[in-house]
Design a protein around this motif. Structure first.
Motif, PDB file in Angstrom:
ATOM      1  N   UNK A  16      18.966 -14.603 -23.115  1.00 35.65           N
ATOM      2  CA  UNK A  16      17.766 -13.824 -23.036  1.00 35.65           C
ATOM      3  C   UNK A  16      16.640 -14.803 -22.298  1.00 35.65           C
ATOM      4  N   UNK A  17      16.617 -15.805 -23.197  1.00 32.49           N
ATOM      5  CA  UNK A  17      15.314 -17.010 -22.928  1.00 32.49           C
ATOM      6  C   UNK A  17      15.680 -17.331 -21.232  1.00 32.49           C
ATOM      7  N   UNK A  18      16.891 -17.662 -21.099  1.00 32.28           N
ATOM      8  CA  UNK A  18      17.354 -18.169 -19.915  1.00 32.28           C
ATOM      9  C   UNK A  18      17.154 -17.359 -18.627  1.00 32.28           C
ATOM     10  N   UNK A  19      17.287 -16.099 -18.923  1.00 36.18           N
ATOM     11  CA  UNK A  19      17.056 -15.074 -17.823  1.00 36.18           C
ATOM     12  C   UNK A  19      15.576 -14.850 -17.581  1.00 36.18           C
ATOM     13  N   UNK A  20      14.765 -15.066 -18.600  1.00 35.99           N
ATOM     14  CA  UNK A  20      13.482 -14.921 -18.564  1.00 35.99           C
ATOM     15  C   UNK A  20      12.877 -16.002 -17.840  1.00 35.99           C
ATOM     16  N   UNK A  21      13.348 -17.235 -17.934  1.00 32.92           N
ATOM     17  CA  UNK A  21      12.848 -18.404 -17.451  1.00 32.92           C
ATOM     18  C   UNK A  21      13.166 -18.477 -15.726  1.00 32.92           C
ATOM     19  N   UNK A  22      14.632 -17.718 -15.570  1.00 34.54           N
ATOM     20  CA  UNK A  22      14.872 -17.816 -14.293  1.00 34.54           C
ATOM     21  C   UNK A  22      14.268 -16.930 -13.469  1.00 34.54           C
ATOM     22  N   UNK A  23      13.618 -15.643 -14.080  1.00 32.41           N
ATOM     23  CA  UNK A  23      12.663 -14.952 -13.234  1.00 32.41           C
ATOM     24  C   UNK A  23      11.396 -15.567 -13.256  1.00 32.41           C
ATOM     25  N   UNK A  24      10.930 -16.228 -14.000  1.00 38.26           N
ATOM     26  CA  UNK A  24       9.599 -17.066 -13.889  1.00 38.26           C
ATOM     27  C   UNK A  24       9.676 -18.192 -12.761  1.00 38.26           C
ATOM     28  N   UNK A  25      10.863 -18.905 -12.858  1.00 34.00           N
ATOM     29  CA  UNK A  25      10.930 -19.801 -11.758  1.00 34.00           C
ATOM     30  C   UNK A  25      10.996 -19.274 -10.309  1.00 34.00           C
ATOM     31  N   UNK A  26      11.558 -17.923 -10.141  1.00 37.21           N
ATOM     32  CA  UNK A  26      11.497 -17.224  -8.981  1.00 37.21           C
ATOM     33  C   UNK A  26      10.157 -16.936  -8.554  1.00 37.21           C
ATOM     34  N   UNK A  27       9.392 -16.257  -9.311  1.00 39.36           N
ATOM     35  CA  UNK A  27       7.946 -15.942  -9.250  1.00 39.36           C
ATOM     36  C   UNK A  27       7.101 -17.201  -8.872  1.00 39.36           C
ATOM     37  N   UNK A  28       7.391 -18.148  -9.354  1.00 43.80           N
ATOM     38  CA  UNK A  28       6.688 -19.526  -9.316  1.00 43.80           C
ATOM     39  C   UNK A  28       6.900 -19.968  -7.738  1.00 43.80           C
ATOM     40  N   UNK A  35       1.091 -20.246  -1.335  1.00 42.42           N
ATOM     41  CA  UNK A  35       0.017 -20.897  -1.546  1.00 42.42           C
ATOM     42  C   UNK A  35      -0.905 -20.183  -2.574  1.00 42.42           C
ATOM     43  N   UNK A  36      -0.182 -19.662  -3.623  1.00 44.02           N
ATOM     44  CA  UNK A  36      -0.942 -19.075  -4.662  1.00 44.02           C
ATOM     45  C   UNK A  36      -0.700 -19.602  -5.956  1.00 44.02           C
ATOM     46  N   UNK A  37       0.004 -20.764  -5.915  1.00 44.37           N
ATOM     47  CA  UNK A  37       0.486 -21.360  -7.293  1.00 44.37           C
ATOM     48  C   UNK A  37      -0.762 -22.255  -7.539  1.00 44.37           C
ATOM     49  N   UNK A  38      -1.247 -21.975  -8.817  1.00 43.54           N
ATOM     50  CA  UNK A  38      -2.299 -22.645  -9.679  1.00 43.54           C
ATOM     51  C   UNK A  38      -1.987 -23.996 -10.667  1.00 43.54           C
ATOM     52  N   UNK A  39      -1.122 -23.604 -11.124  1.00 40.83           N
ATOM     53  CA  UNK A  39      -0.398 -24.580 -12.102  1.00 40.83           C
ATOM     54  C   UNK A  39       0.814 -25.262 -11.663  1.00 40.83           C
ATOM     55  N   UNK A  40       0.762 -26.094 -10.964  1.00 37.86           N
ATOM     56  CA  UNK A  40       1.969 -26.738 -10.373  1.00 37.86           C
ATOM     57  C   UNK A  40       2.916 -27.467 -11.358  1.00 37.86           C
ATOM     58  N   UNK A  42       3.808 -26.397 -14.063  1.00 36.53           N
ATOM     59  CA  UNK A  42       4.651 -25.046 -14.792  1.00 36.53           C
ATOM     60  C   UNK A  42       6.018 -25.107 -14.087  1.00 36.53           C
ATOM     61  N   UNK A  43       5.977 -25.568 -12.792  1.00 35.97           N
ATOM     62  CA  UNK A  43       7.529 -25.527 -12.112  1.00 35.97           C
ATOM     63  C   UNK A  43       8.504 -26.598 -12.802  1.00 35.97           C
ATOM     64  N   UNK A  44       7.820 -27.645 -12.935  1.00 32.35           N
ATOM     65  CA  UNK A  44       8.891 -28.630 -13.578  1.00 32.35           C
ATOM     66  C   UNK A  44       9.032 -28.190 -15.028  1.00 32.35           C
ATOM     67  N   UNK A  45       8.207 -27.762 -15.987  1.00 38.04           N
ATOM     68  CA  UNK A  45       8.414 -27.342 -17.048  1.00 38.04           C
ATOM     69  C   UNK A  45       9.403 -26.278 -17.092  1.00 38.04           C
ATOM     70  N   UNK A  46       9.548 -25.262 -16.444  1.00 33.14           N
ATOM     71  CA  UNK A  46      10.363 -24.105 -16.283  1.00 33.14           C
ATOM     72  C   UNK A  46      11.775 -24.908 -15.957  1.00 33.14           C
ATOM     73  N   UNK A  47      11.961 -25.773 -15.117  1.00 30.54           N
ATOM     74  CA  UNK A  47      13.004 -26.219 -14.504  1.00 30.54           C
ATOM     75  C   UNK A  47      13.607 -27.049 -15.744  1.00 30.54           C
ATOM     76  N   UNK A  48      12.980 -27.744 -16.554  1.00 30.11           N
ATOM     77  CA  UNK A  48      13.326 -28.557 -17.468  1.00 30.11           C
ATOM     78  C   UNK A  48      13.761 -27.694 -18.851  1.00 30.11           C
TER      79      UNK A  48
END
Length: 66
Positions: A16-28, A35-40, A42-48
């Motif tokens: 479940x957590x993996x699915x949630x993080x993959x959706x977040x990664x797609x949104x990021x 050009x709307x990404x404010x917290x760059x 977070x991309x690295x944190x989600x990937x890790x």
């Protein structure tokens, strides 16, 4: 997310957590492309976090198979 937290999860919780993080990664990625990404960072944190979850899930399934 710490590895000790992930090790305490069940395989269903990890999935479940993996699915949630993959959706977040797609949104990021969409935010970054438009050009709307404010917290760059977070991309690295989600990937890790995704890699950490997959690694521990693989280790759990390998130990269960033995």
């Amino acid at each position: 997310m710490k590895a000790s937290d992930v090790r305490a999860m069940t395989s269903d919780q990890i999935a479940d957590e993996l699915e949630k993080l993959k959706k977040e990664q797609l949104n990021l990625r969409f935010q970054q492309a438009t050009g709307q990404l404010e917290n760059t960072v977070r991309v690295r944190q989600v990937r890790r976090d995704i890699a950490r979850l997959m690694t521990i899930a693989r280790a759990n399934s390998a130990s269960a198979a033995e």
